[in-house]
Motif scaffolding. Structure first.
Motif, PDB file in Angstrom:
ATOM      1  N   GLN A  68       0.977  -1.011   0.042  1.00  0.00           N
ATOM      2  CA  GLN A  68      -0.125   0.098  -0.405  1.00  0.00           C
ATOM      3  C   GLN A  68       0.880   1.448   0.183  1.00  0.00           C
ATOM      4  N   THR A  69       1.923   1.116   1.086  1.00  0.00           N
ATOM      5  CA  THR A  69       3.177   2.413   0.757  1.00  0.00           C
ATOM      6  C   THR A  69       3.765   2.756  -0.537  1.00  0.00           C
ATOM      7  N   ILE A  70       3.846   1.294  -0.403  1.00  0.00           N
ATOM      8  CA  ILE A  70       4.664   1.892  -2.438  1.00  0.00           C
ATOM      9  C   ILE A  70       3.165   2.062  -3.588  1.00  0.00           C
ATOM     10  N   GLN A  71       2.699   1.746  -2.894  1.00  0.00           N
ATOM     11  CA  GLN A  71       1.294   2.481  -4.260  1.00  0.00           C
ATOM     12  C   GLN A  71       0.869   3.720  -4.272  1.00  0.00           C
ATOM     13  N   ARG A  72       0.795   4.183  -3.093  1.00  0.00           N
ATOM     14  CA  ARG A  72       0.894   5.388  -2.921  1.00  0.00           C
ATOM     15  C   ARG A  72       1.558   6.642  -3.105  1.00  0.00           C
ATOM     16  N   VAL A  73       2.973   5.350  -2.717  1.00  0.00           N
ATOM     17  CA  VAL A  73       4.105   6.569  -3.191  1.00  0.00           C
ATOM     18  C   VAL A  73       3.942   7.255  -4.690  1.00  0.00           C
ATOM     19  N   HIS A  74       4.275   5.670  -5.035  1.00  0.00           N
ATOM     20  CA  HIS A  74       4.013   5.774  -7.034  1.00  0.00           C
ATOM     21  C   HIS A  74       2.578   6.993  -7.495  1.00  0.00           C
ATOM     22  N   LYS A  75       2.181   6.725  -6.569  1.00  0.00           N
ATOM     23  CA  LYS A  75       0.661   7.623  -7.505  1.00  0.00           C
ATOM     24  C   LYS A  75       0.727   8.901  -6.752  1.00  0.00           C
ATOM     25  N   GLU A  76       1.283   9.663  -5.827  1.00  0.00           N
ATOM     26  CA  GLU A  76       1.359  10.320  -4.828  1.00  0.00           C
ATOM     27  C   GLU A  76       2.774  11.713  -6.102  1.00  0.00           C
ATOM     28  N   PHE A  77       3.971  10.713  -5.904  1.00  0.00           N
ATOM     29  CA  PHE A  77       4.443  11.552  -6.489  1.00  0.00           C
ATOM     30  C   PHE A  77       5.367  10.686  -7.877  1.00  0.00           C
ATOM     31  N   PRO A  78       5.195  10.986  -8.990  1.00  0.00           N
ATOM     32  CA  PRO A  78       5.262   9.876 -10.120  1.00  0.00           C
ATOM     33  C   PRO A  78       6.160  10.406 -10.427  1.00  0.00           C
ATOM     34  N   LYS A  79       6.857  11.373 -10.436  1.00  0.00           N
ATOM     35  CA  LYS A  79       7.611  12.389 -11.308  1.00  0.00           C
ATOM     36  C   LYS A  79       9.145  12.106 -10.378  1.00  0.00           C
ATOM     37  N   THR A  80       8.825  11.977  -8.914  1.00  0.00           N
ATOM     38  CA  THR A  80      10.160  11.380  -8.224  1.00  0.00           C
ATOM     39  C   THR A  80      11.043  10.478  -8.590  1.00  0.00           C
ATOM     40  N   VAL A  81       9.313   9.430  -8.551  1.00  0.00           N
ATOM     41  CA  VAL A  81       9.312   7.801  -8.567  1.00  0.00           C
ATOM     42  C   VAL A  81      10.559   7.622 -10.111  1.00  0.00           C
ATOM     43  N   GLN A  82      10.224   8.507 -10.981  1.00  0.00           N
ATOM     44  CA  GLN A  82      10.260   8.177 -12.291  1.00  0.00           C
ATOM     45  C   GLN A  82      12.228   8.645 -12.607  1.00  0.00           C
ATOM     46  N   PHE A  83      12.128   9.516 -11.713  1.00  0.00           N
ATOM     47  CA  PHE A  83      13.647  10.216 -12.037  1.00  0.00           C
ATOM     48  C   PHE A  83      14.640   9.088 -11.147  1.00  0.00           C
ATOM     49  N   ILE A  84      13.901   8.665  -9.964  1.00  0.00           N
ATOM     50  CA  ILE A  84      15.061   8.378  -9.243  1.00  0.00           C
ATOM     51  C   ILE A  84      15.094   6.585  -9.999  1.00  0.00           C
ATOM     52  N   ARG A  85      14.134   5.808 -10.462  1.00  0.00           N
ATOM     53  CA  ARG A  85      14.036   5.059 -11.693  1.00  0.00           C
ATOM     54  C   ARG A  85      14.667   4.610 -12.889  1.00  0.00           C
ATOM     55  N   THR A  86      14.661   6.237 -13.364  1.00  0.00           N
ATOM     56  CA  THR A  86      15.718   5.426 -14.316  1.00  0.00           C
ATOM     57  C   THR A  86      16.583   6.556 -14.130  1.00  0.00           C
ATOM     58  N   THR A  87      16.638   7.025 -13.353  1.00  0.00           N
ATOM     59  CA  THR A  87      18.464   8.246 -13.152  1.00  0.00           C
ATOM     60  C   THR A  87      20.016   7.570 -12.776  1.00  0.00           C
ATOM     61  N   LEU A  88      18.941   6.422 -11.914  1.00  0.00           N
ATOM     62  CA  LEU A  88      19.761   5.322 -10.830  1.00  0.00           C
ATOM     63  C   LEU A  88      19.234   3.879 -11.391  1.00  0.00           C
ATOM     64  N   GLN A  89      18.853   3.600 -12.610  1.00  0.00           N
ATOM     65  CA  GLN A  89      18.630   2.612 -13.284  1.00  0.00           C
ATOM     66  C   GLN A  89      18.729   1.835 -12.563  1.00  0.00           C
ATOM     67  N   MET A  90      17.254   1.346 -11.625  1.00  0.00           N
ATOM     68  CA  MET A  90      16.943   0.669 -10.415  1.00  0.00           C
ATOM     69  C   MET A  90      16.237  -0.624 -10.993  1.00  0.00           C
ATOM     70  N   LYS A  91      16.607  -2.087 -10.562  1.00  0.00           N
ATOM     71  CA  LYS A  91      15.205  -2.337 -11.250  1.00  0.00           C
ATOM     72  C   LYS A  91      14.057  -1.989 -10.310  1.00  0.00           C
ATOM     73  N   GLN A  92      12.584  -3.144 -10.026  1.00  0.00           N
ATOM     74  CA  GLN A  92      11.457  -2.750  -9.322  1.00  0.00           C
ATOM     75  C   GLN A  92      11.736  -3.100  -8.019  1.00  0.00           C
ATOM     76  N   GLU A  93      12.384  -4.420  -7.895  1.00  0.00           N
ATOM     77  CA  GLU A  93      12.702  -4.755  -6.382  1.00  0.00           C
ATOM     78  C   GLU A  93      13.057  -3.398  -5.506  1.00  0.00           C
ATOM     79  N   GLU A  94      14.648  -3.036  -5.936  1.00  0.00           N
ATOM     80  CA  GLU A  94      15.554  -2.263  -5.468  1.00  0.00           C
ATOM     81  C   GLU A  94      14.287  -0.606  -5.436  1.00  0.00           C
ATOM     82  N   LEU A  95      14.191  -0.017  -6.275  1.00  0.00           N
ATOM     83  CA  LEU A  95      12.968   1.073  -6.070  1.00  0.00           C
ATOM     84  C   LEU A  95      12.306   0.627  -4.773  1.00  0.00           C
TER      85      LEU A  95
END
Length: 922
Positions: A537-564
């Motif tokens: 639930q926490t992860i879903q809320r974070v993805h929903k509320e802060f999509p730009k920041t989440v996308q930035f961390i994933r793409t910039t640091l090239q993280m896998k889903q589990e790591e993110l």
């Protein structure tokens, strides 16, 4: 230095500074004054103006060594142990720079240790105390313990109350427990007529009262409040203890200013017609909040005045709560007993709450119901309203549709409900409670019992009620929703309210509203499953509320889903909301590669929660401190260190620098002696340890270096272990008065086992010389031939044997010494199994005791062998002594070894004729 470097402009200030501390004129400028000034100016970020102020207050700071004093106290004590920042250090030294004059190990650390261990203050709390009261360390540990004991045992405050008093008002530690502190306590106790418990409550809630003057502060406030409150009580029949009650309700009242807060607000209360004891509510408010509260209090007072129109507080409350008009109140009053005007508003409030719960209606709906059936409000003892409502529930009636029955006479009402009451079989109290609380029908009751049969015999009724009541309340007093949840998951009634239901409901509410069935399913999940759901639930809320920041961390640091996901679950919402995470990632990427930044953030997600300006500033400060001890770690490594890792690293590098400087070691040698595990070491402690090793060796710097390289534990072992080790070795040196530096070096570097043998040997030497007058040459002779002498503690093994022998030989040292020289192994044998039995044997045989040196060599088998010969040949004692003389038997080992073979041979030649053999031998 003073005019050009520190930029003093006032000649008088410099003159005063040098006159008060003339030792400054003996200090070297380039190697003494300037390094000490730069330490505070560069590393602690003091401005020149602040430095001038600090040095003017305490010129001794220019005399103290940077490494052995300033850095030790500021870096390792204030910053690392008390978690101070440079700004806190500046504030402390600007306020009271004399704190640096106190000894670190003998004064500052013991006081801090006492406060943090005995009183359980955290390092942050102790830092706050010190910043509030910089003169804390001017008091001895004994004084602090005395005041603490006074609060704990004289005032009977509990541990938490004492901690609260000292945290909020640490100045109390400076008061005289038997003087002004006792006077203030006695003033509060006597003037307010407080019991011991009440006094402890007041002081724990407002400890700063102990720091207030009686004549200039407490007394004027108490007199003013007493005059005003007692004046009101005379006109309103209020308790004469109104002052005491007011202070107990709000002890902080006496902490506010009389002229700027207490008096003005009391006057405003009087003007508004608000009871003066309400000052306990309004005194702590801001001016704006106070005015708003005052206006609402006036409105409430007006409503109460209007309620007086009905000559009843209860009817006034009814009018206010359900918005009844005058005509409606009159209608209701006519239907109720005449004494209804005397009912209290609290009882009527409880009845309305009960009716809403039983009927499941809103206030508006209840208003219409009461107008139709006013008897529902009958609170008289003769009223049967509540009893009838309960019976309707038990009989399974819909109460809302059968309210008319409360107006029936007794006979008609019993005729209505009795058939239905008989249909309901008697049940256990738990089932009865749930039936009433959840409005269960027979089918629902049977279903509940079939799925949870243990509920019928559950002895803990109160716990069951608490769970059911909480669930009903949690679903907004909607009994239907609570019933649905319980019927779907009956085990809800078995869950711990405190450990499971309450904490889980708090987490469930933090996400979003859920239907009753889903909520019930979540409450009965296993802990791991529930935590997994919360994580998702926490992860879903974070993805929903802060999509730009989440996308930035994933793409910039090239993280896998589990790591993110593992990172997002541990980042605060604030860090994501203000785009701080992006700023931190970008900052770290300027310091190192993408892979290292990614690894660091996965390991320490809290990094992205730190404000980027603060992180950058923190990194620079850390690098400055590390570079001062010759650690040139890169900026990324320093930035991503945890606080503990940084403390360990700084301490480790300080030790390296100290060892290289003090002993002239190179990097390879330092690496060989430093423990692999990094710890928080005290530099002054290391320096003092090296000095004490040097004193022990009485040799050169090279001797100390050899000792440390040979045995690094000398430097890094605990103080207790070092003291014991050196004390034992000094005791041995006492017997080696002519020991050279080489001997001392060998002694201090001995391993524990070898040193123990040496210590026992020297203790044995001292004992034999003292008790038997044995010379060194004789001792060396005895020791070279004995097997066990000198390998055990002589006090436990040797001394009892010598005492016994001296006793047997009438205290003759010479006799015992001669025996020992005759048989150096004499004292190798056990006292109780050899020496005492053999001495007794000599006495029984009538032989001289000095034969013990040979008799002690006899084993039990050899003694038994002689007795066997006596039995075999049927010899008398005299005959046995003639054939095998005891002295000969003890002295000739060959005789003892060969006699059995000889007897066997002779027996065979005499055809086992023992009489003939006896005659031959005799």
């Amino acid at each position: 230095f003073f005019f050009n470097t520190l930029r003093f402009e006032d000649v008088g200030q410099v003159r005063e500074l040098l006159v008060n501390t003339p030792k400054l004129l003996l200090c070297a400028v380039d190697t003494g004054l300037i390094p000490r000034m730069k330490f505070l100016h560069k590393e602690m970020q003091f401005s020149l103006e602040e430095l001038r102020e600090v040095y003017r207050k305490n010129p001794k700071l220019l005399l103290y060594s940077v490494d052995e004093n300033l850095r030790e106290k500021i870096i390792f004590f204030f910053i690392l142990q008390l978690n101070m920042e440079p700004k806190h250090v500046r504030k402390l030294l600007l306020s009271y720079p004399q704190v640096m004059d106190y000894n670190l190990e003998n004064h500052l650390v013991p006081i801090a240790h006492y406060l943090m261990t005995e009183l359980e203050f955290s390092s942050i709390e102790l830092r706050s105390i010190l910043l509030k009261f910089p003169r804390l360390f001017t008091h001895s540990l004994i004084k602090i313990k005395h005041v603490t004991g006074f609060l704990r045992y004289e005032l009977q405050l509990d541990a938490n109350q004492v901690k609260r008093v000292l945290f909020q008002s640490p100045q109390v530690l400076g008061l005289d427990a038997e003087g002004n502190l006792k006077q203030k306590i006695e003033f509060l106790r006597s003037r307010l007529n407080l019991t011991e418990y009440e006094l402890s409550v007041v002081l724990s809630k407002m400890p700063t009262l102990l720091g207030c003057s009686i004549q200039n502060n407490l007394l004027p406030k108490v007199e003013y409040l007493e005059s005003v409150l007692l004046s009101q009580s005379k006109h309103s029949n209020k308790s004469p203890t109104i002052l005491k009650d007011t202070v107990l309700k709000q002890p902080t009242l006496l902490g506010y200013s009389l002229d700027s807060r207490i008096r003005p607000r009391m006057e405003q209360l009087m003007q508004a017609g608000v009871p003066l004891e309400k000052i306990t509510v309004g005194i702590s408010m801001t001016e704006r909040k106070f005015q708003e509260w005052l206006s609402s209090s006036e409105s409430k007072r007006k409503r109460l005045d209007n309620a007086k129109l009905y000559d009843s507080a209860a009817l006034g409350y009814l009018s206010e709560t359900l918005n009844f008009g005058v005509s409606e109140i009159d209608l209701i009053r006519a239907s109720l007993p005449s004494e209804c005007t005397e009912w209290g508003a609290s009882k009527l409030r409880a009845r309305i709450r009960y009716l809403r719960e039983v009927l499941g209606v809103s206030l508006g709906e209840l208003r219409d119901i009461i107008l139709a059936y006013p008897l529902l409000l009958d609170l008289s003892p003769e009223s049967v309203t509540r009893e009838r409502l309960n019976k309707l529930q038990k009989a399974g009636f819909n109460i809302h549709d059968n309210l008319r029955s409360i107006t029936y006479n007794d006979q008609d009402f019993e005729k209505l409900v009795k058939p239905f009451l008989n249909q309901h079989r008697p049940s256990k109290s738990n089932v009865s409670f749930l039936r009433e609380k959840l409005r269960l029908d027979e089918k629902e009751e049977r279903m509940l019992l079939s799925r949870l049969p243990s509920i019928e015999n559950n002895p803990n009724r109160k716990t069951l009620e608490d769970r059911a009541n909480y669930l009903v309340k949690e679903f907004n007093n909607n009994v239907k929703l609570a019933k649905t949840a319980i019927l779907h998951q009956p085990t809800l009634l078995q869950l711990s309210l405190a450990r499971v239901i309450l904490p889980r409901m708090e987490k469930i509410r933090s996400f979003h509203a859920l239907d009753s069935i889903t909520t019930a399913q979540l409450l009965v999940l296993h802990n791991n499953e529930f935590e997994e759901w919360c994580r998702d639930q926490t992860i879903q809320r974070v993805h929903k509320e802060f999509p730009k920041t989440v996308q930035f961390i994933r793409t910039t640091l090239q993280m896998k889903q589990e790591e993110l996901d593992s990172v997002l679950i541990r980042i605060s919402s604030e860090a994501l909301a203000n785009y701080n995470a992006e700023k931190v990632v970008n900052f770290l990427l300027t310091l190192d590669s993408l892979e290292r930044v990614k690894t660091a953030i996965i390991r320490q997600p809290y990094l992205v929660s730190i404000q980027v300006d603060r992180l950058e500033d923190k990194t620079n400060k850390r690098r400055s401190l590390l570079q001062s001890v010759d650690d040139w770690s890169d900026a990324f490594t320093v930035a991503t260190m945890t606080n503990d890792e940084f403390k360990m690293r700084l301490s480790y590098m300080n030790v390296r620098a100290t060892l290289k400087r003090s002993l002239g070691l190179d990097d390879t040698q330092v690496d060989s002696i430093l423990p692999r595990s990094q710890n928080l070491w005290s530099i002054s402690g290391i320096t003092k340890r090296l000095d004490r090793i040097s004193q022990f060796l009485q040799g050169s710097k090279d001797d100390v270096k050899k000792a440390v390289l040979s045995k690094p534990d000398l430097v890094f072992c605990s103080e207790k272990k070092f003291r014991k080790s050196t004390a034992d070795r000094l005791a041995v040196l006492h017997h080696l008065s002519s020991a050279s530096a080489a001997d001392r070096l060998e002694l201090i570097t001995l391993d524990s086992k070898s040193f123990t043998r040496l210590r026992y040997r020297e203790a044995t030497r001292e004992m034999l010389q003292g008790m038997l007058d044995l010379s060194n040459e004789d001792f060396d002779f005895v020791l070279s031939r004995a097997n066990r002498l000198g390998t055990w503690d002589p006090n436990e093994t040797l001394k009892p044997k010598i005492d016994f022998m001296l006793h047997e030989f009438s205290g003759s040292r010479r006799a015992v010494r001669d025996l020992l020289l005759e048989n150096p192994r004499l004292f190798d044998f056990s006292l109780h199994s050899r020496l005492i039995p053999r001495m007794r044997m000599l006495g029984e045989l009538g032989l001289p005791l000095d034969l013990i040196s040979s008799f002690v060599m006899l084993t039990e088998n050899e003694i038994q062998q002689r007795h066997n010969l006596k039995s075999y040949l049927n010899l008398t004692d005299v005959e046995l002594d003639m054939i095998v003389p005891p002295v000969l038997w003890s002295e000739q080992r060959n005789l003892r070894q060969n006699i059995q073979s000889a007897i066997n041979f002779l027996s065979s030649k005499t055809n086992n004729d023992t009489v003939l053999l006896k005659q031959i031998l005799l």
